[in-house]
Design an enzyme around this catalytic site. Structure first.
Site, mmCIF file in Angstrom:
data_model
loop_
_atom_site.group_PDB
_atom_site.id
_atom_site.type_symbol
_atom_site.label_atom_id
_atom_site.label_comp_id
_atom_site.label_asym_id
_atom_site.label_seq_id
_atom_site.Cartn_x
_atom_site.Cartn_y
_atom_site.Cartn_z
ATOM 1 N N ASP A 327 0.765 -1.048 -0.010
ATOM 2 C CA ASP A 327 -0.167 0.097 -0.039
ATOM 3 C C ASP A 327 0.716 1.340 0.075
ATOM 4 O OD1 ASP A 327 -2.434 1.449 0.124
ATOM 5 O OD2 ASP A 327 -2.373 1.649 2.386
ATOM 6 N N ASP A 726 18.206 -37.498 17.792
ATOM 7 C CA ASP A 726 18.159 -36.625 16.223
ATOM 8 C C ASP A 726 17.456 -35.466 16.688
ATOM 9 O OD1 ASP A 726 18.815 -39.101 15.134
ATOM 10 O OD2 ASP A 726 16.863 -39.543 14.136
#
Length: 892
Positions: A327, A726
């Site tokens: 805008d 992990d």
């Protein structure tokens, strides 16, 4: 329009009705119309239920596979394993639920603006009623400061100006008249209409309500906000696509394993248990948690940069954005009116007023023209007239500055003060005697002041009307001023002309017509651009991001601002308007080309913004949208990433957006894009890490079975490795921040998957190296050292855990040295490794953990094998990197 009544047509089905202009609606008429048309309120949008949000967290194929694995585990009597899998599912579901729970308020801000009272003429009397009881045909009584409660047509007006910036994007208040506007005029050019949600800045009026509730322009936008569907973000879509790949890998490996086992005549129960182990190994259970934490950490970083993220995935989405619709008002500009151009005595100046400087210092800077001219009498009289023909008020203090009145008149006071005028002394010396107020007929305002024993007449207004009252040596001089005014307007400036006359005798009531005036000059006004925008747009250009201005403002003004901030070149003339877009065929190659070439779109309505975003999304682009007004809300929600302004923005825009900029700075968007790119690289990096670790588990189980060397890993052991060894290193990878120059590279291809072919090759290579190392040790322990299967299983468990932990050091970019890179400099990596090693030690030294995981005690020889198998993969991979440095840009 009759003097007695006004005929209106409802936008809802119904007959033509009339309103008596003298008495308004009767109470009976109002009650009938409320029954016919309903209340003046927005439709209630039912928020997404808690159960729906919770269901979405578990409604994925990966969760289904894990659930199936848990059911099989219970069926086989492995209750502990089944409960462990369910715990993983619940952790992921609760995490996702908590993050989405606060996203159910998308329409609440719209309804909050709907509770103001309204003054109406009913039964011949002015009454104040709740705004939701307004109906078609009511006569509104409006004054300065009022928020307009419904759409209406003006029937009486007195110096009425309306701030419509939230609806149209135009920063200069709109002058309203009773002159009928064309039916096809854009919202910003409908000068006889009032719109719900806009505010009166000056004057008063009477108006007949023509639309209420959802039928108002405000309501239509609310409908678009609720109907605009927010598609999955690119990250969500890519993770979902990756999940589908993993599912096929899981099903393929498990099916192949079962077929081979059945052909070999192996026990069915053992085959099913191993198939479950493969399913658990194939799915990185911690991936969604790691992605969430990585995004949350990025969100905290952005919060320090005054960027509030409402949807976590929006952080990464902005990093992939390659088109930004912005805008103008309040985003590229400051959303305030400022004097910019001056013309007096045939001389032109361009000026800038620095409001941050103290009064009395050099607030006024001449940016184009001779600075000495500003002190000449011709320019001083110009600032004097602007300050006197003025009803605004300005606090003289810099701190806690208060400005009251029409924004243009406030701008004139600020200019006069910056030019050196003492406003208080000026008004003490000039005692106002009379005023001719601005009207749509005269198009000017005039004041008469007594100064000592004399009088001063000041006039401001449209150049055609003001210049007609002035003395001119010849018509050519006047025509020249008219031409200059048109050029200033074409350059995006709003212009006012000024004139004056000094006399010793008191003029009569018609003091502007009594004698000819002296023409003083022109002043041009503009909403100035934000200073940091130019630098930010350059950064976007270097980063390969296309920035497009989309505004409801005037085309000339929009192009002027676009040139000032270097959004377009100084010779660019292409501007497309909403009227142009109405005739566009988006399937036409010629119209598509014109759309792609244009960087400035003006007089665009909310529906057209949605069409433009949809056009670019269909081209495969990731579209960001910035805005602050009600008119921006649908586009903010429709875009891939909606960015609202927090200071000047409306609550509606903030609720519809994914991110809110607390400082309204376009530069904050650049910071967010940079952070998003870093996060995406981190996500890609930890996914490579997780999948290479998981694939090594698959290879270990599968190859061991095919080679008929036993079961080196049990399902619960695999699940433990996935959740502990992990996840923590992956989390550390996810919060890394040492990426090299992310804003100097083009955006990644939005159509490319999160993992490309080279990433999969890297994953397979890493997995094979870890598998070879761990299986080699397992085979050596069983066949050469004669260890029992439980010992071999325990060695494999710890060896693979150590190999995966150290594998994190293979995740650096490859352009840096092994001992000095973004991994070794990441403190979270070292913290994760220490934590995981402590947990692994606990599984060995605490008997109950050892029993749960089916582990046994080991001798010194076994520990040596674990160290060899754990360290070997890192040494092998780094040796290959050293011998084949060109592979750093490829597989490695």
């Amino acid at each position: 329009m009759s003097e007695k009544s006004h005929q209106i047509t409802s936008e809802k089905p119904g007959k033509l009705d009339t309103t008596d202009l003298k008495t308004g609606l009767t109470s009976q008429q109002a009650a009938q119309r409320l029954e016919q048309f309903g209340l003046n309120e927005l439709e209630q949008v039912k928020p997404e239920s808690i159960w729906s949000i919770l269901l979405r967290q578990v409604n994925s194929v990966i969760v289904w596979i894990l659930t199936a694995a848990a059911i099989v585990s219970f069926f086989l009597g492995d209750d502990l394993e089944g409960f462990a899998i369910i715990a993983v599912i619940l952790i992921n579901a609760v995490t996702g639920f908590m993050l989405e729970y606060n996203a159910r308020q998308s329409m609440e801000a719209l309804r909050k603006l709907d509770t103001t009272p309204a003054r109406v003429l009913r039964d011949g009397k002015i009454k104040e009623i709740p705004s939701d009881h307004l109906t078609i045909g009511d006569i509104l009584i409006l004054e300065a400061g009022d928020l307009i409660p419904a759409d209406a047509v003006i029937i009486e007006v007195n110096q009425l100006t309306i701030d419509e910036s939230a609806l149209t994007g135009e920063s200069i208040p709109s002058q309203k008249t009773t002159d009928k506007s064309p039916e096809d005029a854009p919202l910003g050019d409908r000068h006889d209409r009032l719109f719900k949600g806009t505010a009166i800045t000056n004057g008063n009026a009477k108006a007949v309500v023509t639309s209420i509730g959802q039928a108002t322009e405000f309501g239509k936008i609310a409908t678009m906000v609720s109907e605009a569907k927010r598609t999955a973000t690119p990250l969500e879509a890519k993770l979902d696509a990756l999940g589908k790949v993993l599912i096929w890998v899981t099903l393929g490996m498990a099916s192949l394993f079962l077929i081979v086992g059945i052909v070999r005549g192996q026990e069915i129960k053992q085959l099913i248990e191993t198939a479950v182990a493969l399913a658990i190994a194939a799915i990185p259970e911690g991936m969604s948690v790691v992605a969430t934490v990585a995004l949350a950490y990025g969100m905290l970083r952005l919060a320090k940069k005054k960027v509030i993220v409402k949807r976590l995935s929006a952080v990464e989405t902005l990093g992939g954005t390659n088109v930004i619709f912005t805008d103008k008002t309040g985003t590229l500009t400051q959303n305030k009116i400022e004097v910019q151009a001056l013309r007096a005595a045939g001389e032109d100046l361009t000026v800038h007023i620095d409001l941050n400087k103290e009064v009395g210092s050099s607030m006024l800077e001449v940016t184009n023209g001779d600075p000495e001219l500003i002190h000449q009498p011709e320019f001083k009289i110009l600032s004097k007239i602007g300050a006197l023909v003025n009803n605004a008020q300005l606090d003289s203090k810099k701190s806690d500055r208060k400005e009251l009145g029409d924004p243009v008149e406030v701008a004139l006071l600020l200019y006069a003060r910056a030019a050196g005028l003492d406003l208080h002394q000026l008004h003490r010396d000039h005692k106002r005697q009379a005023e001719q107020a601005f009207s749509s007929d005269t198009r000017m305002m005039a004041t008469l002041d007594k100064v000592g024993s004399g009088y001063f007449i000041g006039v401001k207004g449209a150049v055609e009307e003001v210049s007609a009252l002035c003395n001119w040596q010849n018509q050519e001089d006047r025509n020249k001023e008219l031409e200059i005014s048109e050029l200033m307007a074409a350059d995006g400036l709003r212009t006012l002309a000024f004139a004056y006359r000094q006399t010793d005798e008191k003029p009569d009531d018609n003091f502007t017509q009594e004698q000819k005036l002296t023409y003083a000059g022109l002043i041009g006004f503009l909403d100035p651009p934000r200073k940091e925008v130019i630098k930010s747009l350059i950064a976007c250009h270097k980063a390969g991001i296309k920035v497009i201005m989309v505004t409801g403002d005037h085309p000339a003004t929009s192009l002027k601002i676009a040139k000032q901030v270097n959004l377009v070149g100084s010779y660019e003339q292409l501007v497309l308007t909403g009227k142009d877009l109405e005739s566009f065929d988006f399937t036409s190659a010629a119209d598509q080309k014109k759309m792609m070439e244009c960087h400035v779109f003006a007089r665009v309505n909310p529906a057209q913004k949605l069409d433009m975003i949809d056009f670019y999304q269909k081209q495969g682009d990731i579209v960001g949208m910035t805005g602050d007004g009600v008119n921006d809300a649908p586009a903010l929600k429709k875009s891939d990433i909606g960015i609202a302004m927090g200071l000047r923005g409306t609550a509606v825009a903030a609720e519809a957006a994914d991110m809110v900029l607390k400082d309204d700075s376009f530069a904050s968007i650049v910071h967010a894009i940079e952070q998003g790119r870093v996060i995406f690289e981190n996500i890609r990096k930890f996914i490579v890490f997780l999948l290479s670790c998981n694939m090594s588990e698959i290879f270990v189980v599968t190859f061991a079975t095919f080679l008929n060397v036993g079961s080196p890993l049990l399902p619960l052991q695999i699940l433990f490795i996935n959740i502990i060894t992990d996840v923590f290193p992956a989390l550390a990878l996810g919060v890394g921040k040492d990426n090299e120059n992310p804003m100097k590279m083009d955006p990644r291809d939005p159509r490319s998957p999160i993992l490309e072919r080279v990433d999969w090759l890297r994953i397979v290579f890493y997995a094979l190296v870890m598998t070879a190392s761990v299986l080699g040790i397992y085979w050596y322990a069983i066949s050469q050292l004669g260890m029992i299967p439980q010992q071999g299983n325990t060695i494999t468990f710890y060896a693979l855990s150590l190999a995966q932990l150290l594998h994190v050091f293979n995740m650096y970019s490859g352009r840096l040295h092994l001992f000095n890179n973004e991994i070794t400099r990441n403190k979270f990596i070292w913290m994760a490794l220490i934590l995981c090693l402590m947990i692994m030690a606990a599984t060995y030294y605490f008997p109950f953990l050892r029993q749960i995981l089916s582990l046994v005690t080991l001798d010194r020889e076994s520990l040596k094998l674990i160290l060899i198998a754990g360290i070997a993969p890192v040494l092998i991979i780094q040796t290959v990197r050293l011998l084949f440095p060109q592979s750093n840009k490829g597989i490695l």
